[in-house]
Design a protein around this motif. Structure first.
Motif, PDB file in Angstrom:
ATOM      1  N   TYR A 185       0.837  -1.208   0.000  1.00 53.49           N
ATOM      2  CA  TYR A 185       0.000   0.000   0.000  1.00 53.49           C
ATOM      3  C   TYR A 185       0.869   1.253   0.000  1.00 53.49           C
ATOM      4  O   TYR A 185       0.624   2.194  -0.750  1.00 53.49           O
ATOM      5  N   ARG A 195       2.312   2.506  -3.212  1.00 59.11           N
ATOM      6  CA  ARG A 195       1.418   3.216  -4.129  1.00 59.11           C
ATOM      7  C   ARG A 195       1.398   4.726  -3.880  1.00 59.11           C
ATOM      8  O   ARG A 195       0.966   5.490  -4.726  1.00 59.11           O
ATOM      9  N   ARG A 196       1.794   5.174  -2.678  1.00 62.41           N
ATOM     10  CA  ARG A 196       1.823   6.614  -2.434  1.00 62.41           C
ATOM     11  C   ARG A 196       3.234   7.200  -2.495  1.00 62.41           C
ATOM     12  O   ARG A 196       3.422   8.396  -2.290  1.00 62.41           O
ATOM     13  N   VAL A 245      -2.206   5.561   5.247  1.00 64.28           N
ATOM     14  CA  VAL A 245      -2.111   4.490   4.246  1.00 64.28           C
ATOM     15  C   VAL A 245      -1.686   3.178   4.908  1.00 64.28           C
ATOM     16  O   VAL A 245      -2.235   2.111   4.593  1.00 64.28           O
ATOM     17  N   THR A 267     -10.236   2.017  -6.752  1.00 62.29           N
ATOM     18  CA  THR A 267     -10.042   3.453  -6.565  1.00 62.29           C
ATOM     19  C   THR A 267      -9.130   3.977  -7.657  1.00 62.29           C
ATOM     20  O   THR A 267      -8.148   3.315  -8.010  1.00 62.29           O
ATOM     21  N   TYR A 280      -3.073   6.583 -12.395  1.00 58.97           N
ATOM     22  CA  TYR A 280      -4.034   5.637 -11.816  1.00 58.97           C
ATOM     23  C   TYR A 280      -5.425   5.866 -12.401  1.00 58.97           C
ATOM     24  O   TYR A 280      -6.416   5.924 -11.694  1.00 58.97           O
ATOM     25  N   CYS A 315     -13.988   6.297  -5.779  1.00 56.18           N
ATOM     26  CA  CYS A 315     -13.776   5.033  -5.064  1.00 56.18           C
ATOM     27  C   CYS A 315     -15.063   4.219  -5.102  1.00 56.18           C
ATOM     28  O   CYS A 315     -16.143   4.738  -4.854  1.00 56.18           O
ATOM     29  N   VAL A 343      -4.405   6.203  -3.344  1.00 54.46           N
ATOM     30  CA  VAL A 343      -4.304   5.186  -2.292  1.00 54.46           C
ATOM     31  C   VAL A 343      -4.697   5.749  -0.920  1.00 54.46           C
ATOM     32  O   VAL A 343      -5.158   5.008  -0.046  1.00 54.46           O
ATOM     33  N   GLU A 396      -8.426   5.437  -0.759  1.00 55.45           N
ATOM     34  CA  GLU A 396      -8.791   4.043  -0.517  1.00 55.45           C
ATOM     35  C   GLU A 396      -8.535   3.646   0.937  1.00 55.45           C
ATOM     36  O   GLU A 396      -9.354   2.963   1.565  1.00 55.45           O
TER      37      GLU A 396
END
Lengths: 367, 367, 367, 367
Positions: D44, D47-48, D135, D154, D180, D210, D336, D339
């Motif tokens: 996770y 992703r950021r 996150v 998302t 994304y 989302c 992310v 999400e």
């Protein structure tokens, strides 16, 4: 559920197990502008360190605290303060033998019943080491309170049934003996009794007393957020605590109204005081301006080296001896924990009290 | 601040003053589907009504509860239940004389210090009448708990220093005497002593004991949401309470580990039990499956008809006699308040406990 | 769970169903010393009353509020204020026909799924009547805020796609037309469109805009208690709300940094201001001293008299017509609900902000 | 105040500043028994991470997460999980120049107004780096939810005004482009527009959408704890978010009841469904069993390299250029975060929902 936080405006959240990577605490709602460094906290932590006398655990824990956030150029910024103490000197193998047993007086059985399994090393989250976060947070709360003129005096009032003599109360003595007692003679008697109990592989309990001076009148809220109720919860949330009383406490139950009521009078400067303090500094759940005084009862350390009868996780009855380096008396190291929890409680109550009156809110916002 | 609520998932909020229009409570988080009518609540409220013996206040309060919301076609809907009891029989003039005085042992002074003024009639919000909302809420909690097999036995353990004899404990007796004592002889002795104290315009205190059976193991959360800590807070939030202890409580502080530890054993059906119950049914803040037992200490009623010395709101020392129809002993009427607060606390802990284990959550959501 | 409360220090708890005995609210944490009487609240409640034009429900509700506690001799005492409005003019039989149906766009199905059954009369707890408690609480919050120099301007910005012309914004006009629009011409167009939709047994939605002036800079907290986040939650908790935006909102997503950033400047008195207000009065979740402006989107009233297709509780597909006296447009009566929730949110944030800085705490406690 | 926590039963508390020692989060109330290791969380966090394309900040942050507590032998124990990411690659000197300036669109001014001073390095606590904790916590929540059959999709729905074409929605594409987006062509157009804006030292915003599938009906609570309200608060608590809408959102405000109501029908297996989903998966604040769909609007990154006009802390007007390595578009890395916050919100609502019905509570406790 989320049960590791306490407080409304000044709120702490502790984490960590005794044999994990470390223990710590987040302090949220710390007012901005407090000068703060690791040393402010370390002094408090040192009071709970093991290994300082033969009456407590011989473990050596360095317990060096690190400030990870919320302090910039030596002052608190108003954002959460994260404090961590890395664990070291872990001897997990001591616990291997008992990982499948429910130690009497410990939380092993209840943890398993609730969660299905547990971190059995040293009691995991239910170890006294969990109090590191409380003490670190209490150090910060106490520093703020000292700037508001609020001071704590905390000590062992009684250990193993041996009580201090209030007539010889000596505040300076508290930090001088291994038991944090304000009476050197009582401390000596405790030492003798404790020696004997240690020899018998037994343990003892005691009572910690805390006095808080300088709290202005009106702190605490009626009904469920009484200052006495929140002090009680804070104390009863400490491991091994079985009782709490404020002012005369259980003795008030055998007194009568004419004796137990504290008369008010006016001093030469025209200020209102009480002649006695049976109430212990609160009336109707709010501070009354006199000294807040309360007591907390600790049971004997459950970890004893005697053979004990119990049950294992397979449901068989077994005998166990608890090894490891345990405190035969938990009280000396608990004194600072009591003070820390009291400071956390009082500070939160002081902060929420700022919103009690409209005229003072208008004044604050300059209207 | 908002201090009139207690609980996390099952949460109550009380309101009302003794001489205002009424008192009430909102119960939020009551599970849907409970059969509930006014009678379920009235039975509890009747146990706290004044005027039932010469040892409590002679006031007549009808105290009829009204369900205003949250119940439809005889069952709770899951939405908040609003309960109200209209006040009646108010003799506010009794209080005119003392409106400018700070009664010793009362919250008059602290209310003024906190809020700048107060509703002086009968103590306003700090009156024992505030407990009507607690008891009404407790009745609902207890009804839910009884469906989960959890039962309460609550009684006066000691009044004015006169204690029950545990060897003659008679559960049936509790509802038969004016003091809710499980020992008829002790109740008789209390009656004599109380008569004498009433004649002397004095008052007495006592200790309420509560036993809770049927709580499964694992209820309560480690650290700050210990079941013992929340029971303590709930009790200490009741007016006039000065102490709380669970299990052996303060006596544990003079015991030793070998005695105080409760050994585990396995019964014939293979279930785990403790041979003794010094811990009072909790280990590490979680229920251990045995009886939960705790005690709450009440101070003597502060309203006494003797002449007392105090200060008025102008800062002058004065003498006062407190008129009005007060309880010379608060304990008998407090028994049901203790039970109510215990039920509220246990129910909330049971509800939050449902989320402790992932496997049971998956099962609940059928995955 | 307990979901009927909002706020931290100033906290409200609502109760009641549309066809039960009444609706009400407890306000806890109201500062002491506010002059308050029923009329202060009634004025707000009258703004949400039905029956005031042909565009809203023709029901007649007297909606007289009663203060049950927390006010003494015309001033708030700091204890909880209980407000109640008794229900009247209930025509439950209108709902008998649909008690077994899941009305499209309503919460019938979700209530049944969650709780197993529901109070089907008029939507029970999910009726717009639930907002009576919000509006009554908002009236108290707004009165306090006005003493701190904080004022609200709230109106319908758009109904059925017909928007106000910002160039002809007329604050006086808001209370003059049936739609609470600050533009008489737009209101006229809405009236025509609404007539047509009513004739077609249809309904329309719209957008409410709220402007708040006088909030000092620094209100709200970083991270999860941003003032924008709490305003958003407060608005999205109102039935029928599907969107919230602050400042430029969704339009900011198509803007660019050079345009969207609000430059700071210093005025002649040396005070800092922003030249533009794309941010809507908040930066980083805290008020920036400029006008707070936000919008709330309401869906069309789901209760329409057209034939609709749906499912009944026995799992059969059926056709229904919704009778009863419903609002073809919910927006006019929602304007005051938006303002009330905004006032509740801002007041709570102002109160908790008092504890942000140590120097101001020391000043407050005079150290 | 304590504003760094969110959630009731599953509750997270974040800490840390971008240029301090690290950032982290405590997850309290995590059910016991979840298999969990750093890799579950790292996926996770990756992703950021910045530096993954030319459209986001070129900073290299290793962002390796460490689990400090709450996991034993690979499974969660039910005790708090402490997660930390040490900061590295800090170039504090970049910020020296602007330490005395209030950057337009940033929280510098409001932090100073609230707290009296601030950690000016990189925005301190108001930096996007604060989302690391969110996150990390969201990763844990999402893993639990996946075991309950709940999945998230998302993506960026619109950037710089360029929207995806819903007809070509390609779920696989989301992880393939730098934005994304589930539409390769739209992503290409965004790339061109973004290039141009970067060249102009400008920045752009966008909208994240989302979708949540598998949430059973009845999750969320009526009135203040609506699932829509809590999702809204969670999203609006993310820095740079200016708007939130669920289902048709603002478009619902221009629709009409006949169109906007979602009809119910029964499928072949006898289960109830809606034919359309204008409501976005909630009715009356509770999930209705259909897909939950919502959108969050992000403003353009306020840090732009263009010359801007502002005010310094001495109250003088000045020109500034913001150096440092900023994201010209915040949206890709925010996907992310949206999400994660959604997962945290949904999980908490699922847990508290377990106590809604008495019959299911009795079943849980096997009565």
């Amino acid at each position: 559920m989320a049960g590791s936080s306490i407080g409304t405006i000044f709120r702490i959240t502790t984490w960590g197990e005794t044999h994990g990577k470390g223990v710590g605490v987040i302090l949220d709602g710390v007012p901005a502008g407090l000068e703060l460094c690791e040393d402010d906290i370390q002094g408090y932590l040192n009071r709970r360190k093991p290994g300082q006398s033969k009456f407590v655990s011989p473990r050596k824990e360095s317990d060096l605290v690190e400030i990870l956030s919320g302090v910039f150029e030596g002052r608190t910024t108003g954002t959460p303060i994260s404090l961590m103490v890395r664990n070291s000197n872990q001897r997990s193998k001591d616990y291997g033998k008992i990982k499948d047993c429910y130690r009497p007086g410990h939380a092993d059985y209840t943890f398993d019943q609730k969660y299905g399994f547990r971190d059995y090393r040293g009691g995991g989250r239910s170890s006294g080491r969990e109090t590191v976060g409380r003490v670190a947070a209490g150090a910060v709360a106490a520093k703020i309170l000292s700037q508001l003129g609020i001071e704590f005096t905390t000590y062992a009032k009684e250990i193993g049934g041996i009580s201090i003599d209030r007539n010889v109360f000596d505040k300076e003595e508290i930090m001088k003996n291994a038991f944090y007692m304000p009476d050197a003679k009582a401390a000596e008697k405790v030492a003798q009794y404790a020696q004997q109990m240690i020899a018998e592989k037994n343990s003892i309990g005691g009572i910690v007393e805390c006095r808080i001076n300088g709290v202005p009148a009106g702190i605490g809220d009626p009904v469920f957020e009484k200052i006495s109720a929140n002090l009680g919860k804070a104390m009863l949330s400490i491991g091994a605590v079985k009782g709490f009383e404020i002012g005369d406490g259980f003795a008030a139950a055998v007194s009568n109204g004419a004796v137990n009521n504290d008369d008010f009078y006016v001093n030469e400067e025209g200020r209102v005081f009480k002649r006695t303090n049976h109430s212990g500094g609160t009336l109707g759940g709010m501070s009354d301006g006199s000294e807040i005084i309360f007591r907390t009862a600790f049971k004997p350390t459950p970890s004893i080296a005697q053979m004990q009868h119990t049950v294992n996780t397979s449901g068989e009855e077994v005998e166990i001896e608890i090894l490891g380096r345990h405190d035969p008396i938990i009280v000396p190291r608990a004194v600072v924990v009591v003070e820390a929890m009291a400071a956390i409680t009082i500070l939160d109550a002081l902060l929420v009290n700022m919103t009690a009156r409209l005229d003072r809110i208008c004044e604050f916002y300059d209207r």
